[in-house]
Design an enzyme around this catalytic site. Structure first.
Site, PDB file in Angstrom:
ATOM      1  NE  ARG A 121      -3.543  -2.274   2.756  1.00 14.91           N
ATOM      2  CZ  ARG A 121      -3.008  -3.309   3.278  1.00 14.91           C
ATOM      3  NH1 ARG A 121      -1.890  -3.694   4.063  1.00 14.91           N
ATOM      4  NH2 ARG A 121      -4.132  -4.462   3.210  1.00 14.91           N
ATOM      5  CE  LYS A 146      -7.531  -1.666   5.488  1.00 16.43           C
ATOM      6  NZ  LYS A 146      -8.333  -1.764   4.541  1.00 16.43           N
ATOM      7  CG  HIS A 252      -4.583   0.320  -3.399  1.00 21.53           C
ATOM      8  ND1 HIS A 252      -4.107   0.259  -2.365  1.00 21.53           N
ATOM      9  CD2 HIS A 252      -5.602  -0.382  -3.399  1.00 21.53           C
ATOM     10  CE1 HIS A 252      -4.400  -0.499  -1.584  1.00 21.53           C
ATOM     11  NE2 HIS A 252      -5.396  -1.136  -2.223  1.00 21.53           N
ATOM     12  NE  ARG A 255      -3.053  -4.260  -1.086  1.00 20.32           N
ATOM     13  CZ  ARG A 255      -2.325  -4.726  -0.156  1.00 20.32           C
ATOM     14  NH1 ARG A 255      -1.332  -4.909  -0.011  1.00 20.32           N
ATOM     15  NH2 ARG A 255      -3.066  -5.560   0.771  1.00 20.32           N
ATOM     16  CG  HIS A 278      -5.888  -9.404   1.677  1.00 18.62           C
ATOM     17  ND1 HIS A 278      -6.118  -9.561   0.222  1.00 18.62           N
ATOM     18  CD2 HIS A 278      -5.686  -7.819   1.750  1.00 18.62           C
ATOM     19  CE1 HIS A 278      -6.091  -8.444  -0.103  1.00 18.62           C
ATOM     20  NE2 HIS A 278      -5.896  -7.685   0.255  1.00 18.62           N
ATOM     21  CE1 TYR A 287      -6.542  -7.173  -6.511  1.00 21.79           C
ATOM     22  CE2 TYR A 287      -6.409  -8.535  -4.336  1.00 21.79           C
ATOM     23  CZ  TYR A 287      -6.367  -7.467  -4.951  1.00 21.79           C
ATOM     24  OH  TYR A 287      -5.875  -6.381  -4.466  1.00 21.79           O
TER      25      TYR A 287
END
Length: 305
Positions: A121, A146, A252, A255, A278, A287
């Site tokens: 990110r 994150k 982004h 990514r 994640h 994805y």
């Protein structure tokens, strides 16, 4: 966060005036949970805002009631929720990634190479410090991802020399800083108090520092900040414009491209989930919509692998 709260509360006040809820005659501490429900419903039904906008308003009002008005926020489960739109990420081809990189100069090209090459990110990349790079092992550690989660990703071998050159530039700038009464970089979580000299230590320096030192008037200190989002987004926008791509590209997007290209290279979804950081594999599964399905003509038993 403070700016988002202020914008939401201003919009809330404008709505109250529009619907003749007089805030002058009705002080903030007299506002009821019914007013909040009416406003959130107005956003979803009348304004047709996105789910994220309604959630932002909800959280800002929750902050207002809990921490400022010191009132019970109530139960708002019956409030109509804005519908979440189905979202498929924009993904670049490798040719398109290279086209953008050709129009970027140092250090912004290296930032984008890390975004794409490591799946970072933007804020994770800009907050990298010298000690996050293990060049001997070829491993990059993201400490403040994150949710304050840490993870490791491989350093792309193709940009190793560029990263080492950037490290030398950081070293030279650091040596010059120490000669100017430099106070040090900013440290998180009270580390400044715990480790008194850490802010001046080389390993704690930003890998992508801003060009000039910043003078903090409150403490009368000279500090070094890392590149900001705007520092990168402006040249990236120009590079995308010059590359004449037909897709909407943000930081982004690289990514998203990282994850999709790994999926196309037959990396398993769990590995990609770990590299992206994640918490839930369902987030990574988005994805799969970016990759065309391929029919496998011949199936083999795992016993024959």
């Amino acid at each position: 966060m403070r700016g988002q709260i202020n914008r939401t509360l201003k919009a809330y006040a404008d709505w109250c005036r529009k619907f003749q809820i007089n805030l002058k005659n009705k002080p903030p501490d007299a506002l009821s949970t019914t007013d909040v429900k009416s406003y959130l419903t107005h956003l979803a039904v009348t304004c047709k805002v996105s789910a994220s906008t309604q959630n932002q308003a909800f959280n800002a009002l929750l902050f207002l009631y809990r921490h400022i008005l010191k009132k019970d926020f109530g139960d708002h489960k019956d409030v109509p929720r804005a519908k979440r739109s189905s979202y498929i990420p924009v993904v670049l081809t490798r040719i398109e990634v290279d086209a953008v990189l050709r129009h970027l100069t140092q250090p912004y090209d290296l930032v984008v190479k890390l975004l794409y090459g490591c799946g970072l990110r933007l804020f994770e990349c800009l907050k990298l410090r010298v000690q996050n790079f293990n060049f001997d092992e070829g491993v990059l550690t993201i400490m403040d991802g994150k949710g304050k989660k840490a993870r490791t990703v491989p350093i792309p071998r193709s940009i190793m020399q560029e990263l080492l050159a950037q490290l030398e530039r950081v070293k030279e700038a650091h040596n010059e800083d120490l000669k100017t009464g430099y106070t040090g970089v900013l440290l998180d979580d009270q580390l400044d108090k715990k480790y008194r000299n850490a802010a001046k230590d080389f390993i704690w320096q930003w890998f992508f520092p801003q060009q000039n030192l910043a003078f903090i008037s409150e403490t009368r200190e000279l500090r070094r900040f890392h590149l900001s989002d705007k520092d990168v987004q402006a040249p990236l926008y120009e590079a995308v414009r010059k590359a004449k791509l037909t897709k909407r590209v943000t930081s982004h997007t690289f990514r998203h491209s990282f994850a999709t290209h790994l999926l196309q290279a037959n990396y398993d979804i769990r590995t990609i989930q770990t590299l992206l950081g994640h918490a839930d594999v369902r987030t990574t599964m988005i994805y799969t919509h970016c990759v065309l399905s391929k029919t496998i003509k011949e199936l083999a038993s795992p016993l024959d692998f």
